[in-house]
Design a protein around this motif. Sequence first.
Motif, mmCIF file in Angstrom:
data_model
loop_
_atom_site.group_PDB
_atom_site.id
_atom_site.type_symbol
_atom_site.label_atom_id
_atom_site.label_comp_id
_atom_site.label_asym_id
_atom_site.label_seq_id
_atom_site.Cartn_x
_atom_site.Cartn_y
_atom_site.Cartn_z
ATOM 1 N N LEU A 27 -0.579 0.229 0.719
ATOM 2 C CA LEU A 27 -1.655 0.862 0.682
ATOM 3 C C LEU A 27 -1.684 2.138 0.209
ATOM 4 N N HIS A 28 -0.679 3.336 0.548
ATOM 5 C CA HIS A 28 -0.677 4.512 -0.337
ATOM 6 C C HIS A 28 -0.391 4.216 -1.490
ATOM 7 N N THR A 29 -0.220 3.485 -2.799
ATOM 8 C CA THR A 29 0.167 3.254 -3.762
ATOM 9 C C THR A 29 -1.430 3.763 -4.599
ATOM 10 N N PRO A 75 -8.972 7.632 -1.567
ATOM 11 C CA PRO A 75 -8.977 8.930 -0.640
ATOM 12 C C PRO A 75 -7.908 8.683 0.607
ATOM 13 N N ALA A 76 -7.242 10.069 1.044
ATOM 14 C CA ALA A 76 -6.535 9.544 1.602
ATOM 15 C C ALA A 76 -6.907 10.110 2.983
ATOM 16 N N HIS A 77 -7.978 10.654 2.914
ATOM 17 C CA HIS A 77 -8.723 10.467 4.689
ATOM 18 C C HIS A 77 -9.309 9.327 4.881
ATOM 19 N N ALA A 78 -8.996 8.659 4.213
ATOM 20 C CA ALA A 78 -9.268 6.846 4.065
ATOM 21 C C ALA A 78 -8.498 6.211 4.459
ATOM 22 N N PRO A 119 -14.638 1.953 -5.339
ATOM 23 C CA PRO A 119 -13.510 2.043 -6.825
ATOM 24 C C PRO A 119 -12.420 1.993 -6.717
ATOM 25 N N PHE A 120 -11.631 1.918 -5.247
ATOM 26 C CA PHE A 120 -10.825 0.720 -4.873
ATOM 27 C C PHE A 120 -10.558 -0.922 -4.380
ATOM 28 N N ALA A 121 -11.331 -1.258 -4.871
ATOM 29 C CA ALA A 121 -11.777 -2.528 -3.984
ATOM 30 C C ALA A 121 -10.845 -3.611 -4.346
ATOM 31 N N GLN A 122 -10.512 -3.464 -5.785
ATOM 32 C CA GLN A 122 -10.161 -4.545 -6.072
ATOM 33 C C GLN A 122 -8.596 -3.884 -5.946
ATOM 34 N N ASP A 123 -7.906 -2.548 -6.088
ATOM 35 C CA ASP A 123 -6.306 -2.790 -5.905
ATOM 36 C C ASP A 123 -6.123 -3.460 -4.646
#
Length: 521
Positions: free
Chosen positions: A432-434, A439-442, A471-475
Motif C-alpha cells: 500500500l505504501h508504494t 496521501p500519507a495521512h489517508a 486519483p489513486f483508485a486504480q492502484d
Amino acid sequence: MNKQTTTKQWIALLAMGLGVFMGLLDVTVVNVALPTMARGFNTTFTNLQWVLNAYTLVYAVTLMIMSKLGDMYGRKKIFLGSLILFVIASAINGMAPSLFVLDIGRGVQAIGGSGMMSLSMALVASNFSGKQRGLALGILGSIIGVSSASGPLIGGYLVEHFGWPAIFYVNVPFGIIATILTVIYVQETPSYGKNHKIDLIGMMLSAIGLFAIIYGLIVKESHPHWNWFKPEVSGLLIGGVIIMIIFVLVEMRVEDPMMDIQMFKRPHFLGTITVAFALGAGIYAYNAFLTALMQNYIGYSAVQTGVRQLTISGWSLVLGPVAGILSARYSKKWMIVISLLVGGGGFFLMAKSISPTVSFVELWPGMVLMGIANGMVNPLLNTAGMEGALPNEMGMVSGLLNVFRQFGTTVGVVGLGLIQDAQYEIYLNEHLHTISSLPAHALDGIKEALVNAGPFSGHTIAFSTRMAKAPFAQDLQRIVIHAYDNGMAAVAVTSGIIVVVGAIGAAALMQNHFSSQDLNK
C-alpha cells in the motif's frame, strides 16, 4: 434374494438418501439467502450469523447422541423421528415471524438433521449385504458429496425465484415422501443396547465438550484479529478439551458407555476418521472460499456459481455407484489414497490458476480433480468404515465419521480463513505504501478499513463509488485484488496439503481385509 425384496431395498435407500440430502443441504443452503433475509428481517449480517451457527453447532453436538439412541432403541425409529422433527422444524422456519424464532427453529432442525445423517450409513449397511451393500453405500456417499456442494445452486435458484422461505418449505414435501417410504420399506435393526442404561453423564459431557470447542472456533472465525489466548476463545477451547478428556475417562469406567473408547485403538478406524477430517477441512471448507471468489471477485451470481460448481459436485453422482462396485473388487484403502492425491493435485492447480483475471476457464481443471476426489472418497469411506465395525457399533461409527467430517469442516473454515487473512494483510502492508498518489495521512485509515473488512469484503471498499473517484483508485484496486489472490492461493495450497496428509494417514492406518479377530481387538 428375490426381485421384490431387492426393489424394496432400493426404495428404502431412496428414503434414507432423501433424508441425508436434506440434512446436509441445510448446512450450506442458507448462505446464499442471507442478503434476502437481512432485508426481510431488517437486520445486519452479524445478527444473522446464528441462523448458520445454530445449525452447525447443534448438528455437530448431537451426532454422537443420536447414533447411540439409534443403537439402543432401533435405528429406524430414531431415523424416522429425526426425519419428522426435521420436516416440522423446516415448516416453522419458513413461517418464522422473527429472527429469534428462526434461530431456535434452525437448532431444532439440526437435531433432526443429525439423527438422519448419523444413522443413515448404519441403516444402509444393515438393510443390504454382500456386493449390494458396497453399491448402496456408494450411492449414499454420492448423495453426501452432492448435497454438501450443491447448496449455492439450489439455494440461489429458490431464493431468486421464490424468496428465502422456499429454502425451508422445499423440505416439507420431500420430507413427507421420505417419511412414508421409510415407514413402509426401511427394515428395523436390532436394539443392540435395549437392556443398557442411558449414559446421561457421557451424553452431557460429549455435548458440552463439543459445543465449547466448536463454538470457540466460531468465535475465533468471527474475530480473526483476536489472539488465540484471548479468554473468549481460549477459555472455550481449553475448557472443551478438558471436558472431552473427562468424557473419555468416564466412558472407560461406565458399565454401559455411550461410546466404546476401544474403537480408537483400532488403526483402521483411526484411518477412516483421519480421512473424514481431511475431507471436511480440505474439500468442504474450501468450498466456502471458492464460492466467495466466484461471487465477490469474479462476479457470478449465486445460480451461476452453483452451475459452475457442478464440475465438483456432479462427479459424486457419477462416481458414487462406480466406487461402490469397484470396492467389491479392489482395495478401498488404496483407492482412497489415490483419490485424495488426485484431489491434492487439483488444489495445487487451483493455487496456480489464481490471478487478477481468473475466470472459470482457468479454475475448472482443478475443480474437476477436486470433484473426482470427493466423488470417490466419500462412498469408499462409508463402505470402509462399516466394514471395520461390529454390527452393534455401526451406528456409532456412522456418527463418528460424520462428527469428524463436520468438525473438520469447522476447523478448516477457521484455519483457512486465518491463513487467508494473514496473507492478505501481509500483502497490503508490503504494497500500500508504494502508491505514490495516496496521501500519507489517508494511508493508515484505508489500510485499517481494508484489514478490518477482511479479504471477503475488501473488494467492496476498494471498488466503492466513493473510492473510485480518488486519483489513486486504480492502484489501490490492483493491490487489493493481488492481496486477495495471495490469500486465496495460500488457502488452496493449504487445502491440498490437508488432503495429501489425509492420504498418508489412510495409507499408514487403514486395512484391506478384516477378520473377526481384527474387530474384537
